[in-house]
Write a protein that holds these residues in place. Structure first.
Motif, PDB file in Angstrom:
ATOM      1  N   CYS A   1       0.840  -1.212   0.000  1.00  0.00           N
ATOM      2  CA  CYS A   1       0.000   0.000   0.000  1.00  0.00           C
ATOM      3  C   CYS A   1       0.868   1.253   0.000  1.00  0.00           C
ATOM      4  O   CYS A   1       0.480   2.300  -0.515  1.00  0.00           O
ATOM      5  CB  CYS A   1      -0.854   0.069   1.257  1.00  0.00           C
ATOM      6  N   ARG A   2       2.017   1.155   0.605  1.00  0.00           N
ATOM      7  CA  ARG A   2       2.925   2.299   0.625  1.00  0.00           C
ATOM      8  C   ARG A   2       3.767   2.335  -0.644  1.00  0.00           C
ATOM      9  O   ARG A   2       3.839   3.348  -1.341  1.00  0.00           O
ATOM     10  CB  ARG A   2       3.818   2.222   1.874  1.00  0.00           C
ATOM     11  N   GLU A   3       4.409   1.216  -0.958  1.00  0.00           N
ATOM     12  CA  GLU A   3       5.334   1.220  -2.092  1.00  0.00           C
ATOM     13  C   GLU A   3       4.608   1.319  -3.427  1.00  0.00           C
ATOM     14  O   GLU A   3       5.180   1.755  -4.425  1.00  0.00           O
ATOM     15  CB  GLU A   3       6.211  -0.037  -2.055  1.00  0.00           C
TER      16      GLU A   3
ATOM     17  N   GLY B   1       5.143   9.774   2.000  1.00  0.00           N
ATOM     18  CA  GLY B   1       6.592   9.915   2.119  1.00  0.00           C
ATOM     19  C   GLY B   1       7.147   9.409   3.422  1.00  0.00           C
ATOM     20  O   GLY B   1       6.453   8.768   4.212  1.00  0.00           O
ATOM     21  N   HIS B   2       8.428   9.726   3.595  1.00  0.00           N
ATOM     22  CA  HIS B   2       9.181   9.200   4.733  1.00  0.00           C
ATOM     23  C   HIS B   2       9.094  10.223   5.865  1.00  0.00           C
ATOM     24  O   HIS B   2      10.016  11.019   6.083  1.00  0.00           O
ATOM     25  CB  HIS B   2      10.633   8.968   4.314  1.00  0.00           C
ATOM     26  N   MET B   3       7.958  10.199   6.550  1.00  0.00           N
ATOM     27  CA  MET B   3       7.717  11.224   7.563  1.00  0.00           C
ATOM     28  C   MET B   3       8.778  11.179   8.655  1.00  0.00           C
ATOM     29  O   MET B   3       9.177  12.209   9.197  1.00  0.00           O
ATOM     30  CB  MET B   3       6.332  11.023   8.156  1.00  0.00           C
TER      31      MET B   3
ATOM     32  N   SER C   1      11.304  13.567   7.798  1.00  0.00           N
ATOM     33  CA  SER C   1      10.795  14.888   7.368  1.00  0.00           C
ATOM     34  C   SER C   1      10.771  15.021   5.855  1.00  0.00           C
ATOM     35  O   SER C   1      11.024  16.094   5.319  1.00  0.00           O
ATOM     36  CB  SER C   1      11.653  16.032   7.932  1.00  0.00           C
ATOM     37  N   ASN C   2      10.508  13.936   5.151  1.00  0.00           N
ATOM     38  CA  ASN C   2      10.592  13.925   3.682  1.00  0.00           C
ATOM     39  C   ASN C   2       9.208  13.650   3.090  1.00  0.00           C
ATOM     40  O   ASN C   2       8.664  12.569   3.232  1.00  0.00           O
ATOM     41  CB  ASN C   2      11.598  12.832   3.285  1.00  0.00           C
ATOM     42  N   LEU C   3       8.653  14.683   2.453  1.00  0.00           N
ATOM     43  CA  LEU C   3       7.327  14.552   1.830  1.00  0.00           C
ATOM     44  C   LEU C   3       7.458  14.290   0.335  1.00  0.00           C
ATOM     45  O   LEU C   3       8.274  14.913  -0.347  1.00  0.00           O
ATOM     46  CB  LEU C   3       6.539  15.862   2.026  1.00  0.00           C
ATOM     47  N   HIS C   4       6.632  13.386  -0.186  1.00  0.00           N
ATOM     48  CA  HIS C   4       6.480  13.251  -1.641  1.00  0.00           C
ATOM     49  C   HIS C   4       5.133  13.853  -2.025  1.00  0.00           C
ATOM     50  O   HIS C   4       4.079  13.320  -1.653  1.00  0.00           O
ATOM     51  CB  HIS C   4       6.547  11.786  -2.066  1.00  0.00           C
ATOM     52  N   LEU C   5       5.185  14.988  -2.705  1.00  0.00           N
ATOM     53  CA  LEU C   5       3.964  15.601  -3.244  1.00  0.00           C
ATOM     54  C   LEU C   5       3.841  15.129  -4.687  1.00  0.00           C
ATOM     55  O   LEU C   5       4.743  15.352  -5.495  1.00  0.00           O
ATOM     56  CB  LEU C   5       4.093  17.133  -3.203  1.00  0.00           C
TER      57      LEU C   5
ATOM     58  N   ALA D   1      14.880  15.938  -1.273  1.00  0.00           N
ATOM     59  CA  ALA D   1      15.302  15.192  -0.083  1.00  0.00           C
ATOM     60  C   ALA D   1      16.077  13.946  -0.491  1.00  0.00           C
ATOM     61  O   ALA D   1      17.031  13.568   0.155  1.00  0.00           O
ATOM     62  CB  ALA D   1      14.090  14.787   0.735  1.00  0.00           C
ATOM     63  N   GLU D   2      15.634  13.294  -1.604  1.00  0.00           N
ATOM     64  CA  GLU D   2      16.308  12.034  -1.944  1.00  0.00           C
ATOM     65  C   GLU D   2      16.443  11.713  -3.429  1.00  0.00           C
ATOM     66  O   GLU D   2      17.292  10.921  -3.801  1.00  0.00           O
ATOM     67  CB  GLU D   2      15.655  10.843  -1.220  1.00  0.00           C
ATOM     68  N   HIS D   3      15.641  12.266  -4.308  1.00  0.00           N
ATOM     69  CA  HIS D   3      15.717  11.844  -5.711  1.00  0.00           C
ATOM     70  C   HIS D   3      16.809  12.555  -6.502  1.00  0.00           C
ATOM     71  O   HIS D   3      17.165  12.116  -7.593  1.00  0.00           O
ATOM     72  CB  HIS D   3      14.371  12.046  -6.426  1.00  0.00           C
ATOM     73  N   GLY D   4      17.297  13.673  -5.995  1.00  0.00           N
ATOM     74  CA  GLY D   4      18.347  14.420  -6.695  1.00  0.00           C
ATOM     75  C   GLY D   4      17.768  15.482  -7.616  1.00  0.00           C
ATOM     76  O   GLY D   4      16.559  15.777  -7.593  1.00  0.00           O
TER      77      GLY D   4
HETATM   78 ZN    ZN Z   1      10.887   8.252  -1.170  1.00  0.00          ZN
END
Ligand code: ZN
Ligand code: FAD
Ligand code: MLT
Length: 561
Positions: A392-394, A451-453, A456-460, A492-495
């Motif tokens: 459900c998350r991935e 995202g990875h709360m 502190s990382n949100l995926h909008l 935060a993580e994708h570059g």
């Molecule tokens: Zn992510």
């Protein structure tokens, strides 16, 4: 909707379950991908390959990027058509028949070359190398090289540098910022054949492996010896560990196990002129001057190609438990996070956020999740449940793509304001007339946040029915301004890749951007006007020791630097 106090017994249960160090049989996971063998796989290691080990996410799910099955896929536009301001750099030579012959000599195998220069190989054969996972970017490369050794990578880059042939390093091509595909006719150097484990020490937990090893296989390999690869993410069945380092990928375990910057002990890299930089240290402590490997971590293939990594893998927990809570507001989610940290301390591996809209999109795209679970909560009681909770998350990333395209933003935002961006973006699309959840005439289907709360990382994500310039203009630079006002980060993580090339200034100061430019020029200069040498004319540098060196800036051009 359950009140927050209903989450507390579940969190306590998680704590007890982990403290007991018992691994219930029903939570044991089966490996999915074929097991990986070392170059010198020992009999003991081969026996160990039959064992199974617990993990934090849906490891046995099929994570290969997939097309949405029930929607016709429209052809992806060339990046150069979508972004006509990008022009091919005339310094770069076009690949010739002679070049292909030379590469054949270096690589020595038909399997190592996809050649559309000297033969009739069709465009469709290049599709998987030219187009990205989001179906947003498409290059025009006609030559893919797949070296099998570090020496071959070195030979290829040396020749490309001498001949002014631009290159793009490519791993599993699951990157989400357009960094892994060419913009024009750059040569793709795909690392998938450089895929051996070199060594694993089960006392220190240090794994040394080629860059092209698939993340899931690396995790399963160390899992056989009761260790865990410190990174886990939804594209694990496709992405490669060298590329994970090149993107400084974050993923689902960072909260507990830390970032690539902390876990990488050494790297072997090939510089643009073919020099092999062997820094494949296994040491945890090595305080001897500048830590050069850190420049390649998150460098996104702009200063060299990572060919091998040395990484610290922690001991694998003998128990893994997962709980899924439906909470009524973002404030309640923050309270639950505080409570989870209090109850679980350092054994909390992940704390992930998924809003109702993201679960609804997933539900619509996949038809698997019951609405009751979404609005209430559950602790996984079986392996199947554990898998489906993680799915459900991935699965949100793929669900977001299902209607045609997705505008993805990957942001660091201070926790108290993290979810306000999703609410503000939704308000914007409700008022600008671009969004409708059902009506196909509107480009935007929905706005979702996840995202990875815990980091502190949100995926909008703005799920769209087609890529549309009006939607893009509404979002950019609005999102980046919103984040900069709160001292967040636009990645935060994708570059940065190509997608955020124009926006780096929202997260980095002029001074820092200037210093980054100097680093790029040192490793892969165009004019060589800074760094070790003195510029003579475009592309030629005279070094203090008298050596003259051609400088071309061939590494992953047109991207963020
Ligand atoms: Zn992510
Ligand atoms: P690619 O996409 O092929 O390349 C990525 C970049 O690295 C490119 O700029 C490329 O030029 C460069 N590169 C590749 N190999 C090398 C090398 N050997 N040396 C130098 N440069 C190289 N990312 C996260 O951080 N966290 C997540 O949770 C996450 N989840 C994802 C879930 C899904 C479903 C998908 C599709 C993507 C997700 N990603 C996530 C993004 C992506 O998987 C990561 O960025 C991953 O590290 C990219 O690996 P790759 O092998 O696919 O690399
Ligand atoms: C994730 O956390 O799922 C990934 O970073 C991919 C995405 O943003 O969709």
């Amino acid at each position: 909707m359950p009140p927050l106090h209903r989450t507390l017994p579940a969190l306590r249960r998680l704590r007890l379950a982990n403290a007991s160090f018992q691994q219930p049989a029903h939570l044991r996971l089966r490996p999915a991908a074929p097991p990986l063998r070392t170059l010198h796989s020992s009999p003991r290691a081969r026996q160990e390959e039959e064992k199974v080990s617990p993990t934090t996410s849906a490891s046995s799910a099929d994570h290969a990027p997939q097309d949405a099955p029930d929607r016709p896929q429209s052809k992806i536009k060339y990046t150069s058509d979508s972004y006509p301001d990008l022009k091919r750099d005339s310094r770069f030579k076009k690949v010739s028949k002679e070049d292909v012959e030379h590469f054949k000599k270096i690589l020595g195998s038909e399997a190592a070359i996809l050649d559309g220069v000297t033969n009739e190989t069709g465009e469709e054969d290049f599709e998987q190398y030219n187009s990205d996972w989001m179906r947003k970017y498409r290059g025009q490369c006609r030559l893919v090289l797949k070296p099998e050794t570090t020496e071959q990578v070195s030979g290829v880059l040396k020749y490309c540098n001498e001949q002014s042939l631009a290159v793009v390093p490519q791993g599993g091509n699951s990157g989400l910022v357009g960094g892994s595909v060419p913009v024009f006719d750059e040569i793709v150097i795909n690392l998938s054949r450089l895929n051996k484990v070199r060594s694993f020490d089960d006392v220190s937990g240090v794994l040394v492996a080629d860059a092209g090893v698939i993340l899931q296989q690396a995790d399963e390999y160390v899992g056989k010896q009761n260790h865990i690869f410190p990174l886990d993410l939804g594209a694990k069945g496709t992405c490669q560990i060298g590329a994970n380092v090149a993107t400084n990928a974050g993923g689902l375990r960072l909260l507990r196990y830390g970032s690539m910057h902390g876990n990488i002990l050494g790297l072997e890299c090939v510089l643009p002129d073919g020099t092999i930089m062997d820094d494949l240290s296994k040491l945890r402590k090595n305080n001897t001057g500048y830590d050069l490997k850190q420049l390649f971590i998150g460098g996104e293939g702009t200063i060299g190609i990572i060919t091998a990594i040395s990484i610290l893998c922690p001991q694998r927990s003998s128990a893994i438990n997962v709980a899924y809570f439906g909470l009524e507001s973002y404030e309640k989610v923050m309270e639950a996070f505080k409570e989870a940290k209090k109850q679980l301390g350092e054994i909390l591996s992940a704390f992930e956020l998924m809003d109702r809209q993201s679960q609804s999109l997933y539900h619509q795209a996949k038809h698997v999740m019951s609405e009751e679970i979404v609005s209430d909560g559950v602790v996984a009681e079986s392996e199947t449940q554990l898998q489906s909770l993680w799915a459900c998350r991935e699965g949100i990333s793929e669900a977001g793509q299902h209607w045609g395209g997705v505008y993805k933003y990957d942001l660091s935002i201070p926790l108290p304001e993290l979810y306000s961006l999703v609410e503000d973006a939704r308000k914007m699309f409700e008022s600008n007339g671009l969004m409708h959840t059902e009506d196909e005439k509107f480009p935007v289907k929905d706005v979702v946040g996840y995202g990875h709360m815990g980091d502190s990382n949100l995926h909008l994500n703005v799920a769209t029915r087609r890529y549309d310039k009006e939607v893009e203009r509404a979002l950019e630079p609005w999102v980046y301004e919103w984040v900069a006002k709160r001292q967040g980060s636009i990645s935060a993580e994708h570059g940065l890749g190509l997608a955020k090339k124009a926006f780096i200034g929202y997260s980095r100061s002029e001074t820092m951007i200037r210093l980054m430019g100097k680093i790029k020029e040192t490793f892969d200069p165009v004019s060589g006007s800074v760094g070790f040498g003195v510029s003579c004319c475009e592309g030629i540098v005279a070094y203090a020791d008298g050596l003259v060196c051609l400088q071309k800036g061939i590494m992953n051009p047109y991207k963020y630097i």
